[in-house]
Design a protein around this motif. Structure first.
Motif, short mmCIF file in Angstrom:
data_model
loop_
_atom_site.label_atom_id
_atom_site.label_comp_id
_atom_site.label_asym_id
_atom_site.label_seq_id
_atom_site.Cartn_x
_atom_site.Cartn_y
_atom_site.Cartn_z
N CYS A 348 2.64 4.55 -13.87
CA CYS A 348 3.81 3.99 -13.18
C CYS A 348 4.47 5.02 -12.27
O CYS A 348 5.02 4.66 -11.21
CB CYS A 348 4.82 3.46 -14.19
N ARG A 349 4.46 6.27 -12.67
CA ARG A 349 5.06 7.29 -11.81
C ARG A 349 4.31 7.40 -10.48
O ARG A 349 4.91 7.63 -9.43
CB ARG A 349 5.07 8.63 -12.54
N ARG A 350 3.01 7.23 -10.52
CA ARG A 350 2.25 7.24 -9.28
C ARG A 350 2.40 5.94 -8.50
O ARG A 350 2.35 5.93 -7.28
CB ARG A 350 0.78 7.53 -9.58
N LEU A 351 2.61 4.85 -9.24
CA LEU A 351 2.85 3.57 -8.57
C LEU A 351 4.13 3.61 -7.75
O LEU A 351 4.21 2.98 -6.68
CB LEU A 351 2.94 2.44 -9.60
N ALA A 352 5.14 4.33 -8.23
CA ALA A 352 6.39 4.43 -7.49
C ALA A 352 6.15 5.03 -6.11
O ALA A 352 6.71 4.57 -5.11
CB ALA A 352 7.40 5.26 -8.27
N THR A 353 5.29 6.05 -6.04
CA THR A 353 4.96 6.66 -4.74
C THR A 353 4.19 5.68 -3.86
O THR A 353 4.45 5.57 -2.66
CB THR A 353 4.13 7.93 -4.96
N LEU A 354 3.25 4.96 -4.45
CA LEU A 354 2.49 3.99 -3.66
C LEU A 354 3.38 2.87 -3.14
O LEU A 354 3.23 2.43 -1.99
CB LEU A 354 1.36 3.41 -4.53
N HIS A 355 4.30 2.37 -3.97
CA HIS A 355 5.20 1.32 -3.51
C HIS A 355 6.07 1.80 -2.35
O HIS A 355 6.36 1.04 -1.42
CB HIS A 355 6.10 0.86 -4.66
N ALA A 356 6.46 3.06 -2.39
CA ALA A 356 7.35 3.58 -1.34
C ALA A 356 6.62 3.87 -0.05
O ALA A 356 7.21 3.73 1.04
CB ALA A 356 8.05 4.84 -1.86
N GLY A 360 1.73 -1.52 2.25
CA GLY A 360 0.89 -2.41 3.04
C GLY A 360 -0.54 -2.50 2.56
O GLY A 360 -1.31 -3.30 3.10
N HIS A 361 -0.91 -1.73 1.55
CA HIS A 361 -2.28 -1.73 1.04
C HIS A 361 -2.41 -2.74 -0.10
O HIS A 361 -1.61 -2.74 -1.04
CB HIS A 361 -2.67 -0.35 0.52
N LEU A 362 -3.42 -3.57 -0.03
CA LEU A 362 -3.69 -4.53 -1.11
C LEU A 362 -3.93 -3.81 -2.43
O LEU A 362 -3.50 -4.26 -3.49
CB LEU A 362 -4.90 -5.39 -0.74
N GLU A 363 -4.62 -2.69 -2.36
CA GLU A 363 -4.96 -1.92 -3.56
C GLU A 363 -3.71 -1.52 -4.35
O GLU A 363 -3.72 -1.52 -5.58
CB GLU A 363 -5.74 -0.68 -3.13
N THR A 364 -2.63 -1.19 -3.65
CA THR A 364 -1.39 -0.80 -4.32
C THR A 364 -0.90 -1.91 -5.25
O THR A 364 -0.57 -1.67 -6.42
CB THR A 364 -0.31 -0.49 -3.27
N HIS A 365 -0.87 -3.12 -4.78
CA HIS A 365 -0.29 -4.22 -5.56
C HIS A 365 -1.25 -4.70 -6.64
O HIS A 365 -0.80 -5.14 -7.72
CB HIS A 365 0.09 -5.35 -4.61
N ALA A 427 11.07 -0.64 -14.27
CA ALA A 427 10.81 -0.93 -12.86
C ALA A 427 10.61 0.34 -12.06
O ALA A 427 9.81 0.40 -11.15
CB ALA A 427 11.96 -1.73 -12.27
N ALA A 428 11.35 1.37 -12.42
CA ALA A 428 11.22 2.63 -11.70
C ALA A 428 10.06 3.45 -12.21
O ALA A 428 9.67 4.43 -11.58
CB ALA A 428 12.51 3.44 -11.83
N GLY A 429 9.50 3.08 -13.39
CA GLY A 429 8.39 3.87 -13.93
C GLY A 429 8.86 5.22 -14.39
O GLY A 429 8.14 6.20 -14.28
N GLY A 430 10.07 5.32 -14.92
CA GLY A 430 10.61 6.61 -15.31
C GLY A 430 10.00 7.14 -16.58
O GLY A 430 9.25 6.47 -17.27
#
Length: 581
Positions: A348-356, A360-365, A427-430
């Motif tokens: 999740c911590r890495r997902l936060a960077t991808l979301h930010a 626009g990448h399908l892979e992120t979601h 939600a923040a992946g903290g």
């Protein structure tokens, strides 16, 4: 004009459409025949005679054309003719390696690009190419030796590459380790790439005062704009996505009762796919802990010897570099990274960077949906699934994510009303996530269930109408029948997940009816289908399905190593010039 430029050593633009491709092929055949017979491009008497090398460039161009169309055997035949004509042109050997790469034979590709490298040992480009191909062939130790030819002398080669921020090497090396199941070293490489970008962001502060003092305002604005988008760079995106996939693999392995090895590789429980009782799980965990301790002690001894060698070399150079002594790495092989107790929180911590930065990448979601579905934070998984569906509504990965999400929701709903363990911190992946968020099944809160039910009628449909999960999957399979191997694979996997009793039927249908024609199936999709058929429960329900599909795959991809292409014969590094494939 474009084709003529390609025939004389330029860079042509080859069309991918069938009619245009046929016309291009016909023109190339006519030119090759004309140059062979008359030495000219045309039959006109006033046409000038071409240089002898033009025939070689035309053969090279035709090989590129055939490779673009997926006719790898014919492309190899043409490039062999070009090599026989001019055996000293290194680009021909590199291209032959590229054809083998496209055909799915990384070992043979590495063999030919390594041969090209040995013909010019001073060429840094060939050194880089050979390193990449060796890593893709799973020969990590040889790749390290090859890339080490252009690094500083000394035993600490990996540190030199890290200092140079050689991110392409770290990404390729991490992917190589991940394919081999060495999750610890793979995570270490991907974490190194992320650290490089963190260092770049921190280093920008050194330029603020300098740029304002020297009034280099245009350069200052450029670096500010660069820093705003630096985390969207493809290297950062790839490193984060691959790390998330490894964390998902670690979580899935543990949920099946497997215990990672000392290097983070999956244990026997993961290979068998069977669940273990609590006593066996504790026993395996204890064994893994002892093995990790022994491995850590061994590595610490090796690291001390390595540090001593580095210090001795520095002292032999008159004390150079005394001020740049590197602190000892406490986790050189990533064993601690792979032994994390909270793989989903780390993901999740890495997902936060991808979301930010990569929204626009399908892979992120798709990755976000996979992580949050496993965590049980279904509203976050729903948000990711809706964003993925907005980007690519017909993608098989989106269909998989949506059905898996509502399958998990049905599991939760069967437990009755309760409180879902989602929160702002989730939600923040903290880092303050509770252990309960690392998977498991919990009752759903009424408000959460209401939101899921409202969105279900919009996402789970058949012919535009709300439907059950099974009906939605059947409609998806029917819609993509005969046109997409990836869609057939996704539909078969979900059919078994929805009704395990249909495993034999789904496996037989997938093995016999999965489309393999050009345009409907690429090599990656064919390998994914074969892997699904060779794993439980399909392998148990239909033991011959994987072999039957492998037969079809070998006909469609005759050079692919995955489907049993013959191993290269002879010397792996110095094949004879002009040797046939």
């Amino acid at each position: 004009k474009s084709l003529y430029a390609g025939g004389t050593g330029g860079e042509p633009e080859l069309g991918e459409g069938s009619p245009k491709a046929q016309r291009v092929g016909a023109v190339l055949d006519r030119w090759i025949a004309s140059v062979r017979s008359t030495g000219k491009f045309g039959d006109e008497a006033e046409a000038e005679a071409e240089a002898p090398c033009v025939l070689m460039w035309l053969l090279f161009l035709k090989a590129q054309h055939l490779d673009r169309l997926g006719h790898h055997g014919a492309a190899l035949a043409e490039v062999d003719l070009a090599i026989a004509h001019t055996p000293t042109l290194l680009e021909l050997y590199v291209f032959k390696a590229r054809v083998y790469k496209h055909a799915g034979n990384p070992a043979e590709a590495a063999r030919w690009v390594e041969h090209a490298r040995t013909l010019d040992l001073a060429d840094r480009y060939l050194n880089t190419k050979a390193t990449r191909y060796l890593l893709r062939a799973g020969r990590a130790a040889e790749a390290g030796d090859v890339i080490g030819l252009f690094t500083k002398d000394g035993p600490d080669r990996e540190s030199n590459l890290y200092d140079m921020q050689c991110m392409w090497y770290e990404l390729e090396s991490g992917a190589c380790h991940a394919r081999a199941g060495h999750l610890g070293p793979a995570l270490k490489k991907f974490a190194a790439v992320e650290q490089h970008f963190t260092d770049m962001v921190e280093d920008q502060f050194d330029f603020h005062n300098y740029c304002l003092r020297k009034m280099t305002l245009r350069a200052y604005v450029r670096i500010l704009r660069m820093e705003e988008s630096i985390w969207s760079h493809r290297f950062a995106h790839t490193a984060a996505c691959e790390a998330i996939r490894i964390y998902l693999q670690i979580h899935d392995s543990r949920s099946r009762g497997a215990s990672p090895g000392a290097d983070g590789s999956a244990g026997a429980g993961a290979e068998s796919g069977g669940a273990l009782d609590e006593a066996e799980r504790k026993k395996l965990a204890s064994k893994a802990k002892k093995a990790a301790a022994r491995e850590a002690a061994k590595r610490s001894g090796e690291k001390a010897a390595n540090d001593a060698a580095v210090a001795k070399e520095a002292s032999g150079k008159g004390g150079k570099g005394d001020g740049d002594k590197r602190p000892a790495d406490e986790d050189p092989d990533g064993a601690k990274l792979a032994a994390t107790e909270t793989p989903l929180a780390d993901a999740c911590r890495r997902l936060a960077t991808l979301h930010a930065h990569s929204a626009g990448h399908l892979e992120t979601h798709l990755l976000a949906c996979a992580v949050h579905t496993r965590r049980g934070t279904l509203l976050l998984a729903l948000r990711a699934a809706k964003r993925a569906a907005k980007i690519a509504p017909a993608d098989p990965g989106v269909h998989l994510a949506i059905i898996r999400l509502f399958l998990k929701a049905d599991e939760f709903a069967a437990l009755g009303p309760g409180a879902e363990a989602s929160s702002g911190a989730a939600a923040a992946g903290g880092a303050k996530d509770a252990p309960a968020l690392e998977g498991g099944t919990r009752p759903l809160a009424p408000a959460v269930r209401a939101v899921l039910d409202a969105q279900r009628v919009l996402l789970v449909t058949a012919d535009g109408k709300p439907a059950s999960l099974a009906e939605c999957n059947v409609a998806f399979s029917r819609q993509h029948a005969g046109v997409s191997a990836a869609a057939a694979c996704a539909a078969a996997e979900l059919a078994v997940a929805l009704d395990p009793s249909k495993a034999a039927e789904a496996a037989q249908e997938l093995a016999s009816k999965c489309p393999l024609q050009v345009g409907a199936c690429d090599l990656a999709s064919a390998i994914a289908v074969h892997a699904l058929l060779a794993a439980a429960p399909m392998a148990t329900a239909a033991p011959g399905a994987a072999a039957a599909f492998a037969e079809r795959g070998a006909k469609r991809f005759p050079l692919a190593a995955h489907f049993g292409a013959p191993a290269p014969a002879g010397d792996a590094t110095t094949p004879p010039a002009g040797a046939s494939h």
